[in-house]
Design a protein around this motif. Structure first.
Motif: not given
Length: 179
Positions: A68, A72, A89, A91, A100, A137, A168, A170
């Protein structure tokens, strides 16, 4: 050209060959988290270089290998320098995202950037505020919630996600057999 890095239970070698501003951001993070400046691992430094060159990265490494942070740090640098405006991002689980989030919050504190987080049950105002942050996020379930349960805000979400410069994923989870 794909990046292939072997990560074992031994600490990987570090790499000094990192652009100075990104190394400084990484070391500022490690000072806050560990009380002293560290050099990035070789696989992190390689990811830094590739992200700064606008290349796609697929990194496979073990737990706590710094994946991460590897992605990042250069993205926060690009945001701070104005090379990009927005990062999403994603998840697989809320638990991982919350874990995170601590990394992201520390980088945000160092860089002065703000973080938005998508979650089910948000009002229109909360959604707009989250989507207007440079770092967003989310989990797929949270995005799905807006399309399934809150259709009236789905156009706003689509627009907000369409202006993301970098995406991303992640961590990807694969399941075999029955779940």
């Amino acid at each position: 050209m794909p990046l292939s890095v072997l990560v074992t239970n031994q600490p990987p070698e570090t790499d000094k060959n990192v652009p100075e501003p990104v190394k400084n951001l990484f070391q500022a993070y490690t000072r806050v988290k560990y009380g002293e400046a560290h050099l990035p691992f070789r696989h992190q430094a390689e990811v830094f270089r590739r992200v700064l060159e606008d290349q796609e990265v697929f990194l496979v490494a073990g737990t706590a290998a710094g994946k991460t942070l590897a992605i990042a740090v250069p993205l926060f640098h690009k945001l701070r320098e104005g090379r990009i405006r927005k990062v999403l991002l994603m998840y697989p689980t809320i638990a991982l995202m919350e874990d995170q989030r601590r990394v992201m919050d520390t980088l945000a504190e160092i860089t002065g950037l703000r973080i938005g987080q998508l979650q089910g049950g948000m009002s229109r105002t909360e959604l707009m505020a989250a989507l207007n942050r440079p770092v967003i996020l989310a989990t797929p379930d949270e995005v799905y919630w807006f399309f399934r349960k809150n259709v009236k805000y789905s156009g706003l979400l689509i627009y907000g996600l369409a202006i993301v410069d970098e995406f991303v994923l992640d961590e990807a989870h694969l399941f075999n057999g029955l779940t």
